[in-house]
Design a protein around this motif. Structure first.
Motif, short mmCIF file in Angstrom:
data_model
loop_
_atom_site.label_atom_id
_atom_site.label_comp_id
_atom_site.label_asym_id
_atom_site.label_seq_id
_atom_site.Cartn_x
_atom_site.Cartn_y
_atom_site.Cartn_z
N PRO A 38 5.80 -5.97 4.05
CA PRO A 38 7.15 -5.60 3.58
C PRO A 38 8.19 -5.57 4.71
O PRO A 38 9.37 -5.78 4.46
N LEU A 83 -2.69 -0.81 -2.05
CA LEU A 83 -2.36 0.41 -1.32
C LEU A 83 -1.10 1.05 -1.89
O LEU A 83 -0.21 0.36 -2.37
N GLY A 84 -1.05 2.38 -1.83
CA GLY A 84 0.15 3.08 -2.28
C GLY A 84 1.19 3.10 -1.16
O GLY A 84 0.82 2.99 0.01
N LEU A 85 2.45 3.25 -1.54
CA LEU A 85 3.49 3.31 -0.50
C LEU A 85 3.33 4.58 0.33
O LEU A 85 3.41 4.56 1.54
N ILE A 86 3.10 5.70 -0.37
CA ILE A 86 2.90 6.97 0.33
C ILE A 86 1.40 7.20 0.45
O ILE A 86 0.66 7.08 -0.52
N TYR A 135 -3.26 0.52 6.44
CA TYR A 135 -1.84 0.64 6.09
C TYR A 135 -0.93 0.04 7.17
O TYR A 135 0.11 -0.54 6.89
N LEU A 146 10.65 -2.92 -3.25
CA LEU A 146 9.96 -4.03 -2.57
C LEU A 146 8.71 -3.50 -1.84
O LEU A 146 7.61 -4.06 -1.99
N ASP A 147 8.89 -2.38 -1.11
CA ASP A 147 7.77 -1.80 -0.37
C ASP A 147 6.64 -1.40 -1.32
O ASP A 147 5.47 -1.70 -1.08
N THR A 152 20.39 -0.34 5.63
CA THR A 152 19.21 0.01 4.83
C THR A 152 18.01 -0.85 5.23
O THR A 152 16.88 -0.37 5.25
N PHE A 185 14.87 -1.86 -1.53
CA PHE A 185 13.85 -1.98 -0.46
C PHE A 185 12.63 -1.10 -0.77
O PHE A 185 11.50 -1.51 -0.53
N THR A 243 18.82 0.72 -0.79
CA THR A 243 17.70 1.64 -0.53
C THR A 243 16.70 1.54 -1.68
O THR A 243 15.49 1.42 -1.46
N VAL A 249 4.89 -4.56 -2.77
CA VAL A 249 4.06 -5.31 -1.80
C VAL A 249 2.84 -4.50 -1.38
O VAL A 249 1.74 -5.04 -1.26
N MET A 250 3.01 -3.19 -1.19
CA MET A 250 1.85 -2.37 -0.81
C MET A 250 0.86 -2.30 -1.98
O MET A 250 -0.35 -2.36 -1.78
N TYR A 310 6.21 5.44 9.75
CA TYR A 310 5.35 6.20 8.84
C TYR A 310 3.94 5.57 8.75
O TYR A 310 2.94 6.24 8.99
#
Lengths: 606, 40
Positions: A481, B34-37, A474, B24-25, A454, B21, B18, B28-29, A465
């Motif tokens: 991370p 900032l957004g993850l997506i 970004y 976490l992402d 993972t 993480f 999963t 931190v974003m 991405y």
């Protein structure tokens, strides 16, 4: 091995340190104002309690002495001094840690190893002082106005630097020569405290010197004309000071580990008895372990430094990785890849010390494939240097398929994967001689596999991405991370491993010394790669100021105020690296002969 | 290789890590504004 008859290197080193420090104090006290009376504005300004602007120089302000190239002379002295300084500042850090381990475990082997490490460093200390003196004099002789300007701003810190240099020498000699005297009980605690003081003084010296060089890149405490505000702390605590402090502190430890690793390899290859081979094999393993531990966080510290350089000056940042210096980063990638491959190779060879390693050797080839794949991604360039014909044939300066691998998200992903797989190599090494006895061993292993899977998937997701489907902000942000994922995987797996192998049985005794000679050459390669890498990257860091002594404040008007070709720069660094290696071999040889004793039959009376 | 001894802990680990993480992402974003997506 113990050295019961220390040689007389100490007084000579102390004398050199004394002369250099005395000269520095003298020059700081009297030199800048008197010797450079050609700068009346600066001298009068200081005397009146206010400060003059940075001088505007012409080519005539740079002395020419005996046809020597000023830039190359200062460059080589600075580089040699830095290599030795990095080594002698790093060794006491891990000597202190090894001494603590020895005190805690009461295993004398650790104490003997710590003593042998510091013995190598003490000879190098003399050379550090000599080269520091050479750098100081060459700066004063070849760049007198720059030295005057900097010493006006940093007069106090340079004075305290000289005093701290005395303190460093004094503590180092008591620490080394008092090693066998300060043994056992309270005395050992006194000795350990000396080690702590030695490290505190050494680190402070490094922080002060870092302030001077970072001031030249990101000046603070001065106005646009270079007039000093009088706030020395502002000048020291400039924008790039802490990023350099962190990067150098970690890098010095990795570098120190690699140099003592090379020493252990040298001693291993020249050892005659099995016991001696076993001792130096153990020493080489520990040195490599230190180097790897510091190497793993090093790319992150470097990335942080580069990001801060961009944040301070986009122009400097683009010159760094998007301009003329970009191709040196390809060489950097090759060298860092070499570091990872040689450190891993040494670990794989070292698994042969255990009879239980066979269970893990089948996985090594997969780790090697991943490491080489990541290595290839890391050094894939973005924009190729091509002829017109090649450009036409390729359809542009970027390769259609490989071009995307040339940008930072791909590099970040590759380096994080390399770090995780290096940690995996080390985990296999640790497991090689153990058999877990806990009932949940299969479940524990399955959870570890899930953690690695993972973690790597997350690093790839962030890299692919955000690296290719979002905008630049970004791309940069996703690197954080990624780093945290790598840290989580390493810390998580080590913690889980320690529970799985609690109360584990040993397969058998470790056969120290049962390692092929070629593994020792991996240790040499580690030291040489580190040396060359530091030289090249140090040149880049300094070179991105381009035609400025102090960025945007004090212009370099010397005939050398241009960026040399990469080939020329690489040649200068390579010559310096060869000189350094020759001196290091001398240090090793001195350490070797200091333990030798000749009994001349019939020479002495009685 | 037993299902209970190896496969189930592996799947459980996959699910838990999963989620951890991704959390976490996201955290931190978000901390960086900032957004993850990605959103235009």
């Amino acid at each position: 091995m113990k050295d019961p008859h220390p040689t007389q290197r100490g007084p000579a080193s102390a004398m050199i340190a004394f002369v250099v420090a005395l000269a520095a104090v003298f020059l700081l006290a009297f030199g800048p104002v008197d010797a450079l009376a050609a700068e009346p504005a600066a001298a009068d300004g200081v005397a009146a309690g206010s400060y003059a602007p940075a001088p505007k120089l012409t080519a005539a302000d740079y002395p020419t002495i005996a046809g020597i190239n000023s830039r190359v002379a200062v460059w080589i002295f600075a580089q040699l001094h830095l290599w030795f300084a990095a080594f002698v500042l790093a060794v006491p850090i891990f000597v202190f840690i090894i001494e603590v381990i020895g005190m805690r475990t009461r295993d004398k082997r650790y104490d003997d190893m710590a003593y042998e490490f510091i013995k190598v460093a003490i000879t190098a200390y003399s050379l550090t002082a000599i080269l520091g003196g050479g750098l100081l004099f060459s700066l004063i002789l070849f760049y007198p106005h720059l030295f005057t300007y900097l010493s006006t701003i940093f007069s106090a810190s340079m004075f305290y630097y000289a005093l701290l240099f005395f303190a460093e020498s004094a503590v180092l000699y008591v620490y080394y020569y008092g090693w066998h005297w300060l043994q056992g009980g309270f005395k050992k605690w006194v000795h350990l405290s000396l080690g702590l003081i030695l490290n505190a003084v050494g680190t402070t010296l490094m922080l002060l010197a870092n302030a001077w060089l970072t001031f030249m890149m990101s000046p603070a405490g001065v106005d646009a004309a270079g007039v000093f505000s009088g706030d020395a702390w502002a000048a020291i605590h400039n924008f790039l000071w802490n990023p350099i402090n962190i990067h150098r502190f970690v890098a010095n430890i990795a570098y120190g580990g690699s140099i003592v690793g090379a020493y252990a390899a040298f001693k291993f290859l020249t050892a005659t008895g099995n016991q001696e081979k076993a001792h130096y094999d153990w020493m080489g393993y520990n040195a490599n372990f230190i180097a790897i531990c510091a190497l793993l966080p090093l790319p992150f510290a470097g990335y942080y430094l580069a990001a801060e350089i961009y944040a301070y000056s986009q122009q400097m940042g683009i010159t760094l990785m998007g301009g003329i210096f970009a191709w040196l980063f390809i060489i950097q990638a090759v060298l860092i890849g070499t570091l990872f491959l040689s450190a891993n190779y040494y670990l794989w060879c070292g698994m042969g010390r255990s009879d239980g390693a066979k269970r893990y050797t089948k996985y090594i080839k997969y780790i090697a494939i991943v490491l080489i794949g990541a290595f290839l991604v890391w050094f894939t360039p973005h924009t190729l240097v091509l002829t017109n014909e090649e450009l036409k044939a390729l359809g542009g300066p970027h390769h259609k398929i490989l071009g995307p691998l040339g940008i930072m998200p791909a590099k970040n992903t590759a380096v994080n994967v390399m770090i995780i797989f290096t940690a995996l190599s080390f985990m296999f090494y640790r497991r090689a001689n153990k058999v877990a006895t806990v009932s949940w061993v299969n479940a524990g292993n399955a959870i570890q596999v899930a953690l690695f899977t993972t973690g790597i998937a997350n690093i790839m997701f962030l890299g692919i991405y955000h690296g290719y489907f979002t905008n630049t902000v970004y791309k940069v942000a996703a690197s954080i991370p990624q780093v945290l994922t790598t840290v989580a995987v390493i810390v998580g797996s080590i913690t889980l491993d320690s529970f799985i192998y609690r109360g584990a049985k040993e397969v058998g005794p470790l056969h120290w010394g049962r390692i092929p000679g070629r593994a020792q050459y991996a240790l040499f390669l580690l030291a040489v790669s580190f040396t060359w890498l530091m030289g090249l990257m140090g040149y880049i860091r300094s070179g991105i100021r381009q035609h400025w002594h102090v960025l945007d404040i004090m212009r370099d008007a010397s005939p050398d105020a241009f960026t040399p070709t990469l080939g020329y720069a690489a040649n200068v660094v390579s010559v310096a690296a060869i000189l350094f290696m020759a001196m290091v071999i001398f240090v090793f040889w001195i350490a070797q002969v200091s333990g030798s004793k000749t009994l001349p039959a019939g020479y002495w009376k009685g | 290789m037993s299902v209970k001894g190896y496969f189930l802990p592996f799947v459980a680990g996959l699910v838990v890590f999963t989620a951890a993480f991704l959390l976490l992402d996201t955290a931190v974003m978000n901390m960086q504004g900032l957004g993850l997506i990605f959103h235009q």
